[in-house]
Motif scaffolding. Sequence first.
Motif, PDB file in Angstrom:
ATOM      1  N   MET A  78       0.878  -1.275   0.026  1.00 34.04           N
ATOM      2  CA  MET A  78       0.026  -0.079   0.062  1.00 34.04           C
ATOM      3  C   MET A  78       0.879   1.212   0.063  1.00 34.04           C
ATOM      4  O   MET A  78       0.761   2.019  -0.786  1.00 34.04           O
ATOM      5  N   ASP A  79       2.032   1.447   0.747  1.00 36.78           N
ATOM      6  CA  ASP A  79       2.660   2.531   1.104  1.00 36.78           C
ATOM      7  C   ASP A  79       3.429   2.809  -0.288  1.00 36.78           C
ATOM      8  O   ASP A  79       3.526   3.748  -0.707  1.00 36.78           O
ATOM      9  N   ALA A  80       4.038   1.500  -0.959  1.00 36.95           N
ATOM     10  CA  ALA A  80       4.852   1.525  -2.097  1.00 36.95           C
ATOM     11  C   ALA A  80       3.684   2.070  -3.003  1.00 36.95           C
ATOM     12  O   ALA A  80       4.459   3.139  -4.136  1.00 36.95           O
ATOM     13  N   ALA A  81       2.689   1.695  -3.219  1.00 40.94           N
ATOM     14  CA  ALA A  81       1.721   2.007  -4.391  1.00 40.94           C
ATOM     15  C   ALA A  81       1.461   3.476  -4.233  1.00 40.94           C
ATOM     16  O   ALA A  81       1.500   4.013  -5.072  1.00 40.94           O
ATOM     17  N   PHE A  82       1.407   4.151  -2.957  1.00 43.66           N
ATOM     18  CA  PHE A  82       1.045   5.393  -2.896  1.00 43.66           C
ATOM     19  C   PHE A  82       2.393   6.386  -3.608  1.00 43.66           C
ATOM     20  O   PHE A  82       1.889   7.380  -4.348  1.00 43.66           O
ATOM     21  N   SER A  83       3.514   6.035  -2.936  1.00 43.66           N
ATOM     22  CA  SER A  83       4.719   6.940  -3.333  1.00 43.66           C
ATOM     23  C   SER A  83       4.945   6.702  -4.995  1.00 43.66           C
ATOM     24  O   SER A  83       5.376   7.640  -5.462  1.00 43.66           O
ATOM     25  N   LEU A  84       4.386   5.687  -5.280  1.00 48.67           N
ATOM     26  CA  LEU A  84       4.719   5.384  -6.759  1.00 48.67           C
ATOM     27  C   LEU A  84       3.689   5.983  -7.467  1.00 48.67           C
ATOM     28  O   LEU A  84       3.947   6.760  -8.515  1.00 48.67           O
ATOM     29  N   LEU A  85       2.767   6.312  -7.029  1.00 49.05           N
ATOM     30  CA  LEU A  85       1.455   7.333  -7.572  1.00 49.05           C
ATOM     31  C   LEU A  85       2.068   8.751  -7.703  1.00 49.05           C
ATOM     32  O   LEU A  85       1.880   9.325  -8.788  1.00 49.05           O
ATOM     33  N   VAL A  86       2.847   9.147  -6.772  1.00 47.56           N
ATOM     34  CA  VAL A  86       3.025  10.287  -6.624  1.00 47.56           C
ATOM     35  C   VAL A  86       4.356  10.556  -7.613  1.00 47.56           C
ATOM     36  O   VAL A  86       4.451  11.544  -8.542  1.00 47.56           O
ATOM     37  N   SER A  87       5.037   9.641  -7.680  1.00 45.58           N
ATOM     38  CA  SER A  87       6.209   9.639  -8.666  1.00 45.58           C
ATOM     39  C   SER A  87       5.724   9.506 -10.201  1.00 45.58           C
ATOM     40  O   SER A  87       6.217  10.224 -10.869  1.00 45.58           O
ATOM     41  N   SER A  88       4.554   8.805 -10.518  1.00 46.89           N
ATOM     42  CA  SER A  88       4.000   8.900 -11.653  1.00 46.89           C
ATOM     43  C   SER A  88       3.629  10.122 -12.018  1.00 46.89           C
ATOM     44  O   SER A  88       3.710  10.348 -13.271  1.00 46.89           O
ATOM     45  N   LEU A  89       2.744  10.980 -11.152  1.00 46.87           N
ATOM     46  CA  LEU A  89       2.469  12.226 -11.364  1.00 46.87           C
ATOM     47  C   LEU A  89       3.418  12.985 -11.861  1.00 46.87           C
ATOM     48  O   LEU A  89       3.261  14.001 -12.559  1.00 46.87           O
ATOM     49  N   GLY A  90       4.770  13.165 -10.977  1.00 45.84           N
ATOM     50  CA  GLY A  90       5.806  13.707 -11.488  1.00 45.84           C
ATOM     51  C   GLY A  90       6.143  13.438 -12.917  1.00 45.84           C
ATOM     52  O   GLY A  90       6.579  14.350 -13.684  1.00 45.84           O
TER      53      GLY A  90
END
Lengths: 295, 347
Positions: A1-13
Amino acid sequence: MDAAFSLLVSSLGLAGIYFMLAVGLSLIFGLMHVLNLAHGAVFALGAYVALGVMESMTGLPATPRLVISFAAAAVVGALAGFLIERVFLRATYGRSYIQMVLTLGLAFAVTACLAGILGHDPIQLPLPSWYRDVTVIGDSRLANGRIFIAAFAAVAFVLVWSFMRRSSHGLVIRAGVENRSMVQALGIDVAKSFTLVFVLGSALAGIGGVLAASFYGTVSPDLGTRQLIFAFIVIIIGGLGTVEGTALAAVVVAVMQQYLNFYGPSGSGDIVTIVLLAAVVLLRPRGMLGKKALA
Amino acid sequence: MRFTRWSTLLVLVVVLLAALPVLPAFLLPGVLPAPSTAPTSLQVLAVGLTFASLAMTFDILHGYTGMLSFGHVLWFALGLYAPAVLMREWQWGFFQAVAVSLIVTALLAVLVGLIALRVVGIAFAMVTLAFAEAFYLLAKNNPVGFLGGDEGINVPASSLPERFQAVADAKYTYWLALAVLVLIAGVLWYCAGSRAGRVWLAVRENAQRAESIGLQATRFRLMVFILAAVLASLAGSVYLVIVRGAHSEMASADFALLILLMVMLGGSGRLWGAALGGFVYGVAQLRLGALSTTDLFESAPSWVAGPLQEPQFAIGVLVVVLMLITPGGLAGLLERLPRRRESALRG
C-alpha cells in the motif's frame, strides 16, 4: 500500500514532465501539421541551462538558483523556438515534410553539439536539499522533488488551459487546429499563431527539461530523444491539438508505465506503452479527446 | 544520353571499388585511416558500403513509394540479431543462420506490414516506430534471456566462415559488403523499373488516383515493405560479419531517424543518391573522431573542435543546409552541375 502511494506521486511527477514536453508538440502538429522533431533537443537544452545556472551562480543559495534555472530555461527555450520557426520553418512554409526533416537535422545537430562540448556521460545536477528529502504521510514516504514536479506541471496545465480557453490568441489557435484554411479565409494572420505556438511550446519544453533533469538527478544529451518517444505516445493517445487530452494522456501513460515497470518484469511498462501507441493509432486514430485523426 | 553517361559512370565506380584491394595502395588522409589496401581501411569502407545498402532499402520505401517508416531499423537489427542468436544458442553455421533470418524477417514483415499499413503518413511512421522501439527495449532489457541485454551479443570470429575470420583478410569482408551492395542495388533497380515499380511511383504521387484505376495501393505498399525489410536484414547480416556482434544501439530510434537523415543527405528518390548518403555517413561516423589529432583541430578551442568531431552534428547541419537549398540532397546538387555547364555554353 505505502509503495503504491509513493509510486502514484512519482507517476504524477513523470506525467508532469510528459505534459510539459508533449503539449507544445501537440499544438504545433495540430496547428502547423509539422512533426517538430527538434522539440526533444530544446528539452535537453533547458536541462543544460539549469545545469549551467546551478553550477555557476554558487554565490546564491540553491533554491533561488533553481528559480533562476526555470526562468532561464524558459527564456532559452522560447528563443530557440522563435529561431526554429522564423529562420528555418518560415523559409519552407507549405512543405511540412521538408520542415520535419529540417527539425530532425536540427535535433541531431543540437544534441551532438551538447555531447561534443560537455560529453556524452550524464552529469549530476546540484539540487536544493529540500528537493531530495522525503515527506512522510502515514506509512508512505513521498519524495519532495516528485511532489514539486507534479504540482508545478499542474499549475502549468491550468495556465496553458486558461490561455487557450480565455484569450483571443488561444481562440485563434484552437480554431486553427480545427480548420486552418477557414481561419485564414476570415482574414486572420495564422503565421503569427505559428510563431506564438512555437515560442510557447518551446518555452514549456525548456522548463520541462529542467523538471526532467531534477527528476532523474542527472543531465545528458540524449535526455530529449528518450522522452520524445513517450511524448509522441502522449499526444497521439490524447488527441492532437488538445491541451486537456495531452494532460489526461500524460497521466494515463505515466501511471501505467511506472506501475508495470515496478510490479511487472523490468522494462515491461515501457514495452506495453509502446504497444499502446500502435493500438491507439490503429483502433482510435483521433485519440481520447482529439477531433482529427493523425495522417 | 544522360542515362548512358550515368550508368557507365556507375559501372566504372563499382569496378574500381572491386579492384581496390588488389590495386596499388594509395593514401587518402582524413578519409582512410591507413593505406587503401590495409585491413583497417577496407573495414571502414565495408561499413560505408553496408550503410549505403541500408540507405537504398530505405529509399525504395521512402523515395519511390512515399512511405515514411521510422522503424526501418528493425529489419537491419533483425539481420544482426537473428543470425547472432542462432549461431550462439544453437551453434548454427553462418549461412544457414542468415538464410533462416531472412525468412523470419519476411514473415515478420508481412505481419508488421499488415498491421502498420492500415494507416498512412505520420501515423504509419509512428506505428513502425512503435514496433522497432519494442524490439529495441526487448534487446536492451533482455527479459527473454537470449538477446544479450546491454552488452549485446558478441559473435566469435571462429563461428564465421573461414574467409571472414582473420582481421588480415578484411578484403573478403569488403568484397562481401560490395557484392551485397551490388545485389541490393540490382534488385531494387530492376524492381523500380518493372511494371510494379511504376505503380509504386503512382502510389507515391497520388494513391487515390492509383486506386481509382484499379490498383490497390495497400497491396503494392505491402510488397515494397516486405522487399525493403528482407534486403535491409541482409545488409544487417553483412554488418554482423564486419563488426562481429549485435548491439541494441543498432535498433534504437536514434539510428532509425539517422537512416532518414542519410537518405535525405544523399538525395531521396534516387537509389545512387541514397547510397551516396549512406556511404558518406558510414565512413564519417568512423573517421570524424580521428580528425581530432590533426593540427587544425588541436589549435581550435574545445567548444569548436568537440562538436566537429561528432558525426551526428555534421550530418544534422549538412541536412539542414541542404534542405534550405534543395530537397534533392547531394545527388540533387550533383545532377544540377552538368546542366548548369550546358546552359552556360548555350547562353
